[in-house]
Design an enzyme around this catalytic site. Structure first.
Site, PDB file in Angstrom:
ATOM      1  CG  PHE A  32      -1.924  -1.173   1.161  1.00 12.43           C
ATOM      2  CD1 PHE A  32      -1.707  -2.495   1.655  1.00 12.43           C
ATOM      3  CD2 PHE A  32      -3.244  -0.780   0.440  1.00 12.43           C
ATOM      4  CE1 PHE A  32      -2.782  -3.356   1.692  1.00 12.43           C
ATOM      5  CE2 PHE A  32      -4.096  -2.120   0.482  1.00 12.43           C
ATOM      6  CZ  PHE A  32      -3.749  -3.186   1.272  1.00 12.43           C
ATOM      7  NE  ARG A  33      -0.438   3.235   4.983  1.00 12.75           N
ATOM      8  CZ  ARG A  33      -1.283   2.312   5.172  1.00 12.75           C
ATOM      9  NH1 ARG A  33      -0.706   1.074   4.800  1.00 12.75           N
ATOM     10  NH2 ARG A  33      -2.479   2.356   5.368  1.00 12.75           N
ATOM     11  CG  ASP A 103      -2.447 -12.559   0.129  1.00 18.68           C
ATOM     12  OD1 ASP A 103      -1.411 -11.473   0.237  1.00 18.68           O
ATOM     13  OD2 ASP A 103      -2.528 -13.517   1.152  1.00 18.68           O
ATOM     14  CG  HIS A 118      -6.808  -5.702   7.935  1.00 21.72           C
ATOM     15  ND1 HIS A 118      -5.928  -5.180   7.570  1.00 21.72           N
ATOM     16  CD2 HIS A 118      -7.370  -5.375   9.208  1.00 21.72           C
ATOM     17  CE1 HIS A 118      -5.368  -4.382   8.666  1.00 21.72           C
ATOM     18  NE2 HIS A 118      -6.397  -4.547   9.662  1.00 21.72           N
ATOM     19  CB  CYS A 126     -25.704 -12.656  -0.368  1.00 19.59           C
ATOM     20  SG  CYS A 126     -27.223 -11.803  -0.657  1.00 19.59           S
ATOM     21  CB  CYS A 129     -29.812 -14.567   1.391  1.00 21.46           C
ATOM     22  SG  CYS A 129     -28.584 -15.085   0.204  1.00 21.46           S
ATOM     23  CB  CYS A 149     -31.429 -13.706  -2.871  1.00 18.58           C
ATOM     24  SG  CYS A 149     -30.063 -12.617  -2.124  1.00 18.58           S
ATOM     25  CB  SER A 188       4.137   0.833   7.142  1.00 21.25           C
ATOM     26  OG  SER A 188       2.843   0.773   6.980  1.00 21.25           O
TER      27      SER A 188
HETATM   28  N1  APR Z   1      10.003  -7.764   2.276  1.00 24.12           N
HETATM   29  C1  APR Z   1       9.937  -7.153   3.496  1.00 24.12           C
HETATM   30  N2  APR Z   1       9.041  -6.022   3.445  1.00 24.12           N
HETATM   31  C2  APR Z   1       8.439  -5.480   2.561  1.00 24.12           C
HETATM   32  C3  APR Z   1       8.661  -6.152   1.070  1.00 24.12           C
HETATM   33  C4  APR Z   1       9.312  -7.474   1.189  1.00 24.12           C
HETATM   34  N3  APR Z   1       9.460  -7.987  -0.056  1.00 24.12           N
HETATM   35  N4  APR Z   1       7.982  -5.414   0.197  1.00 24.12           N
HETATM   36  C5  APR Z   1       7.562  -4.572   0.837  1.00 24.12           C
HETATM   37  N5  APR Z   1       7.934  -4.423   2.180  1.00 24.12           N
HETATM   38  C6  APR Z   1       7.372  -3.319   3.192  1.00 24.12           C
HETATM   39  C7  APR Z   1       7.576  -1.827   2.739  1.00 24.12           C
HETATM   40  O1  APR Z   1       8.731  -1.450   3.304  1.00 24.12           O
HETATM   41  C8  APR Z   1       6.293  -1.466   3.686  1.00 24.12           C
HETATM   42  O2  APR Z   1       7.286  -0.805   4.812  1.00 24.12           O
HETATM   43  O3  APR Z   1       6.227  -3.885   3.668  1.00 24.12           O
HETATM   44  C9  APR Z   1       5.665  -2.589   4.184  1.00 24.12           C
HETATM   45  C10 APR Z   1       4.107  -2.574   3.659  1.00 24.12           C
HETATM   46  O4  APR Z   1       3.718  -1.522   4.350  1.00 24.12           O
HETATM   47  P1  APR Z   1       2.120  -1.220   3.952  1.00 24.12           P
HETATM   48  O5  APR Z   1       2.136  -0.725   2.455  1.00 24.12           O
HETATM   49  O6  APR Z   1       1.701  -0.033   4.790  1.00 24.12           O
HETATM   50  O7  APR Z   1       1.166  -2.370   4.195  1.00 24.12           O
HETATM   51  P2  APR Z   1       0.619  -2.784   5.596  1.00 24.12           P
HETATM   52  O8  APR Z   1       1.436  -2.549   6.618  1.00 24.12           O
HETATM   53  O9  APR Z   1       0.189  -4.186   5.317  1.00 24.12           O
HETATM   54  O10 APR Z   1      -0.853  -1.827   5.619  1.00 24.12           O
HETATM   55  C11 APR Z   1      -1.714  -2.250   6.620  1.00 24.12           C
HETATM   56  O11 APR Z   1      -3.331  -0.915   5.623  1.00 24.12           O
HETATM   57  O12 APR Z   1      -4.615   0.400   3.988  1.00 24.12           O
HETATM   58  C12 APR Z   1      -4.660  -0.729   5.160  1.00 24.12           C
HETATM   59  O13 APR Z   1      -5.855  -2.690   5.226  1.00 24.12           O
HETATM   60  C13 APR Z   1      -4.604  -2.270   4.694  1.00 24.12           C
HETATM   61  O14 APR Z   1      -3.881  -4.211   5.765  1.00 24.12           O
HETATM   62  C14 APR Z   1      -3.606  -2.970   5.184  1.00 24.12           C
HETATM   63  C15 APR Z   1      -2.849  -1.824   6.130  1.00 24.12           C
END
Ligand code: APR
Length: 235
Positions: A32-33, A103, A118, A126, A129, A149, A188
């Site tokens: 995501f980030r 996933d 999550h 649904c 129903c 339905c 993160s």
């Molecule tokens: N190995 C280790 N770390 C990794 C890798 C990898 N191959 N690829 C990416 N990362 C790190 C990134 O550096 C980042 O800090 O994984 C982290 C992913 O952080 P986010 O994108 O913020 O994902 P996450 O922490 O799971 O977000 C939490 O935010 O929007 C919500 O519901 C959504 O479950 C999600 C939650």
């Protein structure tokens, strides 16, 4: 660093893993980030606002358009991280995987005790129903997926403004509180209450494996900046 991690794993008998989107990046999923993450894309709405309950209610069709395009990875397969964790569970060393991902890759790799904070894209219900529909039902639908339905079929994924499942939180907290080693990876640590569960750890070995630095790095006894699949494959 890797030697220290291997030593910790060897001497621990009650390991728990807490992961986020980064754990699935080596399976071809986006996080995501990160710089190339889902929330960094330019979309007609701010991406993080799309994954909220109020957006789902007000722009339902756009929600499913975004969800199918950016949150579904139908070809993703478990990577070395998922398989190593399943192997550690089989050996009796690892007691639980706690994931923020939807996933299902941990279970696909063979992990049995998985707390999906999550929810999961593999479960869709649904809203009228309550009937269960699988991943493909939503992924292969167009527009708003409808049950026979007539009700809307909603993914069993926790959106912003929605609460997490209490039983799952309780299970995750208990697992963390009883662990002698907590491996946190691919997250993160910015989204609560998930990120807050780390504070229940009272054991010896608190480890972070993350590509980028996080605001909570200094709370960890061992921090390895790198790819979690690559790193765990060497354990
Ligand atoms: N190995 C280790 N770390 C990794 C890798 C990898 N191959 N690829 C990416 N990362 C790190 C990134 O550096 C980042 O800090 O994984 C982290 C992913 O952080 P986010 O994108 O913020 O994902 P996450 O922490 O799971 O977000 C939490 O935010 O929007 C919500 O519901 C959504 O479950 C999600 C939650």
């Amino acid at each position: 660093m890797l030697k220290k991690l291997a030593e910790m794993i060897k001497t621990s008998e009650n390991i728990v893993f807490f992961g986020g989107a980064g754990v699935s990046c080596e399976s071809g999923c986006k996080d995501f980030r990160s710089a190339d993450g889902i929330y960094k894309m330019n979309y007609k709405y701010p991406p993080e606002s799309v994954l909220s309950h109020s957006f789902f209610e007000m722009h339902t069709e756009d929600f499913y358009d975004f969800y199918r395009k950016y949150l579904c990875f139908p070809d993703a397969k478990p990577n070395a991280a998922h398989y190593k964790l399943a192997e550690l569970e089989k050996s009796g060393k690892l007691k639980a995987v706690i994931t923020q991902n939807v996933d299902g890759l941990h279970q696909l790799a063979g992990s049995k005790c998985v707390y999906e904070l999550h929810g999961s894209a593999l479960r869709n219900y649904c809203m009228k129903c309550g009937k269960f529909h699988d991943f493909d039902f939503v992924y292969k639908s167009s527009g708003i997926p409808k049950c026979e339905c007539g009700g809307i079929v909603k993914p069993d994924v926790v959106l912003y403004e929605e609460s997490l499942n209490n039983d799952i939180i309780e299970g995750a907290v208990n697992a963390i509180a009883n662990a002698d080693m907590l491996i946190v990876a691919g997250t993160s640590l910015t989204v609560y209450p998930a990120a807050g569960l780390i504070r229940y750890f009272k054991g010896k070995n608190l480890v972070l494996i993350n590509k980028d630095a996080t605001a909570m790095d200094e709370k960890f006894g061992l921090v390895i900046h790198g790819k979690v699949g690559e790193i765990l494959s060497k354990m």
